[in-house]
Design an enzyme around this catalytic site. Structure first.
Site, PDB file in Angstrom:
ATOM      1  N   ARG A  24       0.920  -1.162   0.050  1.00  0.00           N
ATOM      2  CA  ARG A  24      -0.084  -0.070   0.129  1.00  0.00           C
ATOM      3  C   ARG A  24       0.763   1.302  -0.126  1.00  0.00           C
ATOM      4  NH1 ARG A  24      -2.669  -0.900   5.277  1.00  0.00           N
ATOM      5  NH2 ARG A  24      -0.636  -1.569   5.796  1.00  0.00           N
ATOM      6  N   GLN A  48       4.089  26.370  16.448  1.00  0.00           N
ATOM      7  CA  GLN A  48       3.458  26.533  15.093  1.00  0.00           C
ATOM      8  C   GLN A  48       4.048  25.517  14.148  1.00  0.00           C
ATOM      9  OE1 GLN A  48       4.049  30.640  13.932  1.00  0.00           O
ATOM     10  NE2 GLN A  48       4.592  30.123  11.847  1.00  0.00           N
ATOM     11  N   ASP A  49       3.116  24.961  13.308  1.00  0.00           N
ATOM     12  CA  ASP A  49       3.688  24.187  12.111  1.00  0.00           C
ATOM     13  C   ASP A  49       3.201  24.845  10.658  1.00  0.00           C
ATOM     14  OD1 ASP A  49       4.278  22.064  13.965  1.00  0.00           O
ATOM     15  OD2 ASP A  49       2.610  20.555  13.000  1.00  0.00           O
ATOM     16  N   ARG A  60      15.988  28.176  -0.412  1.00  0.00           N
ATOM     17  CA  ARG A  60      15.340  28.945   0.658  1.00  0.00           C
ATOM     18  C   ARG A  60      16.382  29.007   1.683  1.00  0.00           C
ATOM     19  NH1 ARG A  60       9.631  28.982   0.150  1.00  0.00           N
ATOM     20  NH2 ARG A  60       8.874  27.688  -1.419  1.00  0.00           N
ATOM     21  N   HIS A  63      18.093  31.527   6.938  1.00  0.00           N
ATOM     22  CA  HIS A  63      17.409  32.284   7.562  1.00  0.00           C
ATOM     23  C   HIS A  63      17.685  31.914   9.149  1.00  0.00           C
ATOM     24  CE1 HIS A  63      14.550  31.813   4.053  1.00  0.00           C
ATOM     25  NE2 HIS A  63      15.259  32.889   3.749  1.00  0.00           N
ATOM     26  N   LYS A  72      13.628  24.632  15.631  1.00  0.00           N
ATOM     27  CA  LYS A  72      12.902  24.039  14.880  1.00  0.00           C
ATOM     28  C   LYS A  72      13.105  22.720  14.454  1.00  0.00           C
ATOM     29  CE  LYS A  72      14.460  27.221  11.357  1.00  0.00           C
ATOM     30  NZ  LYS A  72      14.186  27.984  10.026  1.00  0.00           N
ATOM     31  N   TYR A 132       7.945  22.446   8.715  1.00  0.00           N
ATOM     32  CA  TYR A 132       8.538  23.034   9.810  1.00  0.00           C
ATOM     33  C   TYR A 132       7.729  22.925  11.188  1.00  0.00           C
ATOM     34  CZ  TYR A 132      10.743  25.379   5.824  1.00  0.00           C
ATOM     35  OH  TYR A 132      10.739  25.689   4.689  1.00  0.00           O
ATOM     36  N   ASP A 168      16.051  36.659  -0.349  1.00  0.00           N
ATOM     37  CA  ASP A 168      17.433  35.965  -0.184  1.00  0.00           C
ATOM     38  C   ASP A 168      18.605  36.188  -1.057  1.00  0.00           C
ATOM     39  OD1 ASP A 168      16.192  34.353   1.788  1.00  0.00           O
ATOM     40  OD2 ASP A 168      15.547  32.696   0.371  1.00  0.00           O
TER      41      ASP A 168
END
Length: 183
Positions: A24, A48-49, A60, A63, A72, A132, A168
């Protein structure tokens, strides 16, 4: 699930689950409060997610957060990413160390990044979903960005950068960020 110490970054951990596969697909536990607690972290601290979707070559980062910083948990839930952590905690025994990881939906491993470390990643697969779990609500006024191509860090990103945010692209060097933090 087991917790593995990351020697390059003091206080960082890689949480490796045990996926169960059959015809599966697969099933695996991606977060276990008892395992998180076993390395001295408070599982209830994460408030927080978030999730990002990136296409191959997107970069990315790098940061981090000013002030109290931000710890995190990062996981690639689908696809594959090249993940980078830079220790920018002046009192850390691994200050300025860089650690790299390949995180993927195949392994579902989760990386714990302590507050005070910069983080960035590049999507290696056609599509990569990155999840995250953060220990403080996001405050854009505390966002700090470091140039992903800073020669002092010399990060060997595996692919040409196909896209990145304007923020960035215009990020200051590590030296400039550290100078701002000292003043």
């Amino acid at each position: 699930m087991k917790a593995i110490d990351v020697p390059e970054i003091a206080g960082a951990y890689l949480f490796e689950p045990t996926p169960y596969s059959d015809e599966r697909g697969f099933f695996c536990r991606t977060f276990d409060a008892d395992v998180v607690r076993s390395v001295g972290l408070d599982p209830a601290a994460f408030v927080q997610d978030s999730v990002s979707r990136s296409v191959r070559g997107v970069l990315r980062g790098l940061h981090l957060r000013s002030g109290a910083g931000e710890a995190k948990l990062v996981r690639c839930s689908y696809g594959e990413i090249f993940d980078v952590v830079v220790d920018l905690r002046p009192d850390s025994p691994t200050y300025r160390n860089v650690a790299v990881f390949e995180l993927s939906g195949e392994t579902q491993a989760t990386l714990y990044i302590p507050a005070g470390c910069a983080h960035g990643f590049q999507a290696l697969s056609e599509t990569a979903d990155t999840s995250y779990r953060i220990d403080r609500p996001h405050d854009p006024a505390e966002d700090v960005t470091i140039a992903f191509d800073d020669p002092e860090l010399a990060i060997a990103w595996p692919l040409p950068v196909t896209s990145t945010s304007q923020r960035d692209r215009g990020a200051p060097s590590l030296a400039e960020v550290l100078k701002q933090r000292e003043s």
